[in-house]
Motif scaffolding. Structure first.
Motif, PDB file in Angstrom:
ATOM      1  N   TYR A  69      -5.794   8.646   0.824  1.00 42.04           N
ATOM      2  CA  TYR A  69      -5.265   7.473   0.137  1.00 42.04           C
ATOM      3  C   TYR A  69      -4.497   7.867  -1.124  1.00 42.04           C
ATOM      4  CZ  TYR A  69      -8.408   5.058   3.301  1.00 42.04           C
ATOM      5  OH  TYR A  69      -9.045   4.604   4.425  1.00 42.04           O
ATOM      6  N   GLY A  70      -3.239   7.511  -1.156  1.00 43.29           N
ATOM      7  CA  GLY A  70      -2.368   7.882  -2.248  1.00 43.29           C
ATOM      8  C   GLY A  70      -1.482   9.055  -1.900  1.00 43.29           C
ATOM      9  N   THR A  71      -2.037  10.016  -1.170  1.00 42.07           N
ATOM     10  CA  THR A  71      -1.294  11.216  -0.787  1.00 42.07           C
ATOM     11  C   THR A  71      -0.540  10.998   0.518  1.00 42.07           C
ATOM     12  OG1 THR A  71      -2.931  12.606  -1.914  1.00 42.07           O
ATOM     13  CG2 THR A  71      -1.515  13.672  -0.267  1.00 42.07           C
ATOM     14  N   LEU A  72      -1.254  10.553   1.542  1.00 43.67           N
ATOM     15  CA  LEU A  72      -0.652  10.285   2.851  1.00 43.67           C
ATOM     16  C   LEU A  72      -0.479   8.786   3.064  1.00 43.67           C
ATOM     17  CD1 LEU A  72      -2.671  12.835   5.040  1.00 43.67           C
ATOM     18  CD2 LEU A  72      -0.420  13.159   3.980  1.00 43.67           C
ATOM     19  N   THR A  73      -1.558   8.053   2.888  1.00 43.22           N
ATOM     20  CA  THR A  73      -1.519   6.596   3.008  1.00 43.22           C
ATOM     21  C   THR A  73      -1.095   5.983   1.679  1.00 43.22           C
ATOM     22  OG1 THR A  73      -3.239   6.557   4.715  1.00 43.22           O
ATOM     23  CG2 THR A  73      -2.950   4.545   3.410  1.00 43.22           C
ATOM     24  N   ASN A  74      -0.209   5.023   1.732  1.00 43.25           N
ATOM     25  CA  ASN A  74       0.236   4.339   0.521  1.00 43.25           C
ATOM     26  C   ASN A  74      -0.937   3.546  -0.054  1.00 43.25           C
ATOM     27  OD1 ASN A  74       1.793   3.281  -1.508  1.00 43.25           O
ATOM     28  ND2 ASN A  74       2.899   1.842  -0.208  1.00 43.25           N
ATOM     29  N   PHE A  75      -1.414   3.975  -1.207  1.00 41.33           N
ATOM     30  CA  PHE A  75      -2.619   3.398  -1.809  1.00 41.33           C
ATOM     31  C   PHE A  75      -2.266   2.067  -2.468  1.00 41.33           C
ATOM     32  CE2 PHE A  75      -6.015   3.228  -5.084  1.00 41.33           C
ATOM     33  CZ  PHE A  75      -7.104   3.327  -4.235  1.00 41.33           C
ATOM     34  N   GLU A  76      -2.754   0.985  -1.901  1.00 40.75           N
ATOM     35  CA  GLU A  76      -2.345  -0.349  -2.335  1.00 40.75           C
ATOM     36  C   GLU A  76      -3.490  -1.143  -2.958  1.00 40.75           C
ATOM     37  OE1 GLU A  76       0.818  -2.283   0.051  1.00 40.75           O
ATOM     38  OE2 GLU A  76       0.142  -0.933   1.645  1.00 40.75           O
ATOM     39  N   MET A  77      -4.425  -0.441  -3.592  1.00 39.08           N
ATOM     40  CA  MET A  77      -5.538  -1.132  -4.235  1.00 39.08           C
ATOM     41  C   MET A  77      -5.048  -1.996  -5.394  1.00 39.08           C
ATOM     42  SD  MET A  77      -8.835  -1.391  -3.749  1.00 39.08           S
ATOM     43  CE  MET A  77      -9.449   0.119  -2.994  1.00 39.08           C
ATOM     44  N   GLY A  78      -4.126  -1.462  -6.190  1.00 41.67           N
ATOM     45  CA  GLY A  78      -3.571  -2.250  -7.291  1.00 41.67           C
ATOM     46  C   GLY A  78      -2.851  -3.492  -6.804  1.00 41.67           C
ATOM     47  N   PRO A  79      -1.901  -3.337  -5.850  1.00 41.57           N
ATOM     48  CA  PRO A  79      -1.241  -4.527  -5.312  1.00 41.57           C
ATOM     49  C   PRO A  79      -2.212  -5.535  -4.694  1.00 41.57           C
ATOM     50  CG  PRO A  79       0.023  -2.582  -4.777  1.00 41.57           C
ATOM     51  CD  PRO A  79      -1.245  -2.101  -5.410  1.00 41.57           C
ATOM     52  N   ALA A  80      -3.276  -5.045  -4.043  1.00 42.83           N
ATOM     53  CA  ALA A  80      -4.261  -5.956  -3.460  1.00 42.83           C
ATOM     54  C   ALA A  80      -4.962  -6.762  -4.551  1.00 42.83           C
ATOM     55  CB  ALA A  80      -5.286  -5.175  -2.635  1.00 42.83           C
TER      56      ALA A  80
END
Length: 222
Positions: A14-25
């Motif tokens: 998460y963040g490296t490969l997968t676009n980490f969208e915790m903030g947008p969520a």
């Protein structure tokens, strides 16, 4: 300059490969509760509490999210509802890769086994991995290791399961705080920082910097 070809290339997910969208969520879930001029601070507090929550004994990631957002709401005097925390947590499996990832991984996936070590629950991770578009030799989670990064236990678990030592892998991450500092402390010499722009450079930790996953092949001479 390339590394000696490793036995495995290991990745944060998460963040490296997968676009980490915790903030947008969180922004989406709290759009009607947090004023626009305070949202950046609210999301930053949420980020900090998530790190704090993973430094102790393992607990399900749903609890990490729940506790982090509840603590954030307390600081910002926002009404907390467990349903909001659950909605953020349940968004995780829907996240897809950064645009550069499928093609970047395709250059190396059939030459060197790819491995993930992720701060995830077992029930979440496969949906995200399936979206990466490349075969992975192994996927290890915090739940399997009974520990979250940046604690060392997850890395130790991964190396034990792979039957190799720090000298046999190249570890790739976009995060110093969660991955590359710990990798440095463990004697993992081959480290790649994929600069996604969410942490500043930290040259002390002896890594190669690449701008996206397309640079991985060059690091291992492919």
């Amino acid at each position: 300059m390339s590394f000696k070809t490793p036995k495995f290339i290991t990745f944060d997910c998460y963040g490296t490969l997968t676009n980490f969208e915790m903030g947008p969520a969180a922004r989406k879930q709290y759009a009607n509760l947090v004023p626009a001029d305070k949202m950046d601070g609210f999301v930053e507090s949420f980020r900090g509490f998530r790190l704090d929550e993973v430094l102790g004994a393992w607990k399900p990631y749903s609890e990490v999210v729940h506790n982090s957002i509840e603590r954030t709401c307390k600081v910002w005097n926002v009404k907390f509802d467990a349903a909001d925390a659950r909605a953020i947590y349940e968004s995780v499996p829907t996240w897809g890769p950064h645009p550069d990832v499928p093609a970047g991984l395709a250059k190396i996936a059939h030459e060197i086994p790819l491995v993930i070590l992720s701060n995830a629950d077992n029930s979440q991770i496969q949906s995200n991995v399936d979206k990466l578009g490349a075969p992975f030799h192994k996927v290890f989670t915090a739940e399997m290791a009974n520990s979250y990064k940046p604690r060392r236990q997850g890395f130790e678990y991964m190396l034990d399961q792979l039957g190799c030592g720090p000298e046999d892998i190249m570890h790739c991450s976009s995060s110093f705080r969660y991955d590359l500092m710990t990798a440095y402390d463990m004697g993992i010499k081959n480290k790649a920082w994929i600069n996604r722009g969410h942490e500043p450079a930290c040259p002390f930790y002896e890594y190669r910097e690449i701008k996206d996953a397309g640079g991985l092949a060059g690091l291992v001479g492919l």
